[in-house]
Design an enzyme around this catalytic site. Structure first.
Site, short mmCIF file in Angstrom:
data_model
loop_
_atom_site.label_atom_id
_atom_site.label_comp_id
_atom_site.label_asym_id
_atom_site.label_seq_id
_atom_site.Cartn_x
_atom_site.Cartn_y
_atom_site.Cartn_z
N ASP A 103 0.77 -1.14 -0.02
CA ASP A 103 0.02 0.10 0.12
C ASP A 103 1.16 1.14 -0.03
O ASP A 103 0.74 2.24 -0.86
CB ASP A 103 -1.00 0.01 1.19
CG ASP A 103 -0.21 -0.28 2.58
OD1 ASP A 103 0.96 -0.59 2.56
OD2 ASP A 103 -1.00 -0.30 3.50
N ASP A 106 7.11 4.02 3.40
CA ASP A 106 7.22 5.24 4.11
C ASP A 106 8.78 5.37 4.79
O ASP A 106 9.37 5.91 3.66
CB ASP A 106 6.03 4.91 5.31
CG ASP A 106 6.35 6.30 6.40
OD1 ASP A 106 6.24 7.45 6.02
OD2 ASP A 106 6.23 6.08 7.73
P1 5GP Z 1 7.72 1.75 6.44
O1 5GP Z 1 8.20 0.38 6.94
O2 5GP Z 1 7.76 1.95 5.03
O3 5GP Z 1 8.09 2.96 7.13
O4 5GP Z 1 6.19 1.74 6.60
C1 5GP Z 1 5.37 0.94 5.99
C2 5GP Z 1 3.85 0.46 6.74
O5 5GP Z 1 3.64 1.66 7.68
C3 5GP Z 1 2.80 0.67 5.84
O6 5GP Z 1 2.83 -0.67 5.15
C4 5GP Z 1 1.85 1.08 6.51
O7 5GP Z 1 1.18 -0.06 7.09
C5 5GP Z 1 2.41 1.98 7.60
N1 5GP Z 1 2.12 3.61 7.11
C6 5GP Z 1 3.04 4.36 6.52
N2 5GP Z 1 2.70 5.66 6.59
C7 5GP Z 1 1.16 5.48 6.56
C8 5GP Z 1 0.42 6.46 6.37
O8 5GP Z 1 0.54 7.77 5.93
N3 5GP Z 1 -0.96 6.02 6.69
C9 5GP Z 1 -1.17 4.64 7.09
N4 5GP Z 1 -2.44 4.65 7.26
N5 5GP Z 1 -0.26 3.73 7.33
C10 5GP Z 1 1.03 4.08 6.95
MG MG Z 2 1.48 -2.06 4.51
#
Ligand code: 5GP
Ligand code: MG
Length: 178
Positions: A103, A106
């Site tokens: 999805d 981040d």
């Molecule tokens: P990362 O490991 O890339 O920092 O984060 C990945 C996960 O963090 C995503 O799969 C999601 O579940 C959550 N996440 C990161 N940013 C957002 C956001 O803006 N909104 C939501 N709802 N979830 C986020």
């Molecule tokens: Mg996710």
């Protein structure tokens, strides 16, 4: 579209359903082209990607397979630190053309830690397709092969993405109000 209140926060409209579905159609046409005759295996990472992967998969016209996994992270021993494991990956990916469906990326931490585990199983190719990417939040290097929207570093909700369990059912994407 109006503002929505979820738990203690207010969210404002960000991307319409038509904008999202339009981009997903474009992505499907690209994947149709890139994977023609290859029967790729899509691996959708739950929960957040369920709506994105469903709409994308419906648009594909090539032969393709899809499976759904969950990533669970837990604290390992001191030497291994934080560990991420895939729950439900019951398909052998050796020699397959694999496309991860996420999805949102981040910081990149989740994907960055998980990809080596898939690479260990020697897929023929391994690519990443995401609905959303926050380039300004990037901490861990991730090569994103397909991306529908690059978005600012603000919390978003809807179209499968939640805020503390709620908001996944919204058809549009919303952004946290300043
Ligand atoms: P990362 O490991 O890339 O920092 O984060 C990945 C996960 O963090 C995503 O799969 C999601 O579940 C959550 N996440 C990161 N940013 C957002 C956001 O803006 N909104 C939501 N709802 N979830 C986020
Ligand atoms: Mg996710």
């Amino acid at each position: 579209m109006q503002t929505v209140s979820i738990h203690d926060k207010t969210f404002v409209p960000y991307l319409t359903e038509a904008e999202i579905l339009g981009k997903i159609k474009e992505l499907a046409r690209q994947l149709d082209k890139d994977y023609k005759g290859k029967r790729p295996l899509f691996i959708a990472i739950l929960n957040g990607s369920f709506m994105f992967s469903s709409d994308l998969f419906k648009e594909l016209t090539i032969e393709a397979e899809i499976c759904f996994i969950k990533l669970a992270s837990y604290k390992g021993t001191k030497s291994t630190g934080h560990v991420i494991t895939a729950i439900g990956l019951d398909t052998d990916i050796t020699g397959r053309d694999v496309v991860i469906l996420e999805d949102i990326i981040d910081t990149g931490k989740t994907i960055n830690e998980f990809l080596p585990q898939l690479n260990n199983q020697h897929p023929a190719t391994l690519k990443i397709a995401v609905l959303l990417h926050k380039p300004d939040a990037s901490v861990f290097p991730v090569k994103i092969d397909y991306c529908c929207f690059s978005i600012p570093n603000k919390f978003v909700l809807g179209y499968g993405l939640d805020y503390d369990g709620l908001g996944r059912n919204l058809r549009e994407l919303y952004q946290l109000k300043d």
